[in-house]
Design a protein around this motif. Structure first.
Motif, PDB file in Angstrom:
ATOM      1  N   UNK A   6     -64.627  95.428 -29.747  1.00 18.01           N
ATOM      2  CA  UNK A   6     -63.686  94.953 -30.747  1.00 18.01           C
ATOM      3  C   UNK A   6     -62.450  94.447 -30.018  1.00 18.01           C
ATOM      4  N   UNK A   7     -62.132  93.175 -30.196  1.00 12.72           N
ATOM      5  CA  UNK A   7     -60.938  92.610 -29.570  1.00 12.72           C
ATOM      6  C   UNK A   7     -59.799  92.629 -30.582  1.00 12.72           C
ATOM      7  N   UNK A   8     -58.695  93.227 -30.188  1.00 13.62           N
ATOM      8  CA  UNK A   8     -57.539  93.311 -31.081  1.00 13.62           C
ATOM      9  C   UNK A   8     -56.572  92.174 -30.794  1.00 13.62           C
ATOM     10  N   UNK A   9     -55.641  91.973 -31.690  1.00 11.51           N
ATOM     11  CA  UNK A   9     -54.658  90.899 -31.528  1.00 11.51           C
ATOM     12  C   UNK A   9     -53.769  91.099 -30.305  1.00 11.51           C
ATOM     13  N   UNK A  10     -53.566  92.359 -29.905  1.00  7.47           N
ATOM     14  CA  UNK A  10     -52.735  92.619 -28.728  1.00  7.47           C
ATOM     15  C   UNK A  10     -53.552  92.635 -27.438  1.00  7.47           C
ATOM     16  N   UNK A  11     -54.795  92.145 -27.516  1.00  4.36           N
ATOM     17  CA  UNK A  11     -55.707  92.006 -26.373  1.00  4.36           C
ATOM     18  C   UNK A  11     -56.127  93.334 -25.757  1.00  4.36           C
ATOM     19  N   UNK A  12     -56.032  94.405 -26.519  1.00  8.07           N
ATOM     20  CA  UNK A  12     -56.519  95.708 -26.069  1.00  8.07           C
ATOM     21  C   UNK A  12     -57.892  95.934 -26.693  1.00  8.07           C
TER      22      UNK A  12
END
Length: 82
Positions: A66-72
């Motif tokens: 899962x890629x989050x908006x904060x790239x974590x």
């Protein structure tokens, strides 16, 4: 060791007991053997390790990243298809 972790809950406890790999010296993607040796993993390393163990007990080796908006990114292993 793989034989002793025959249930998904046991695999979860095994990886949850490990310290988190904060990758202080740069990015890592350690193999299952290296994770066991160092007893430390980040979520993708633990997910791959869980898939390795669960596959040996007849579960399909399923991973989800899962890629989050904060790239974590976050990765998890599943024991059954959706």
């Amino acid at each position: 060791m793989i034989e002793s972790l025959g249930k998904p809950a046991q695999v979860q406890r095994f990886f949850s007991s490990m310290p988190y790999n904060w990758e202080r010296d740069g990015g890592t993607l350690r193999s299952f053997r290296e994770v066991v040796k160092r007893h430390e993993a980040h979520c993708l390393e633990a997910a791959v390790g869980a898939a390795v163990i669960l596959e040996q007990h007849g579960y399909p080796p399923l991973l989800l990243d899962i890629e989050s908006q904060d790239l974590l990114d976050h990765a998890i292993a599943f024991r059954k298809p959706f």
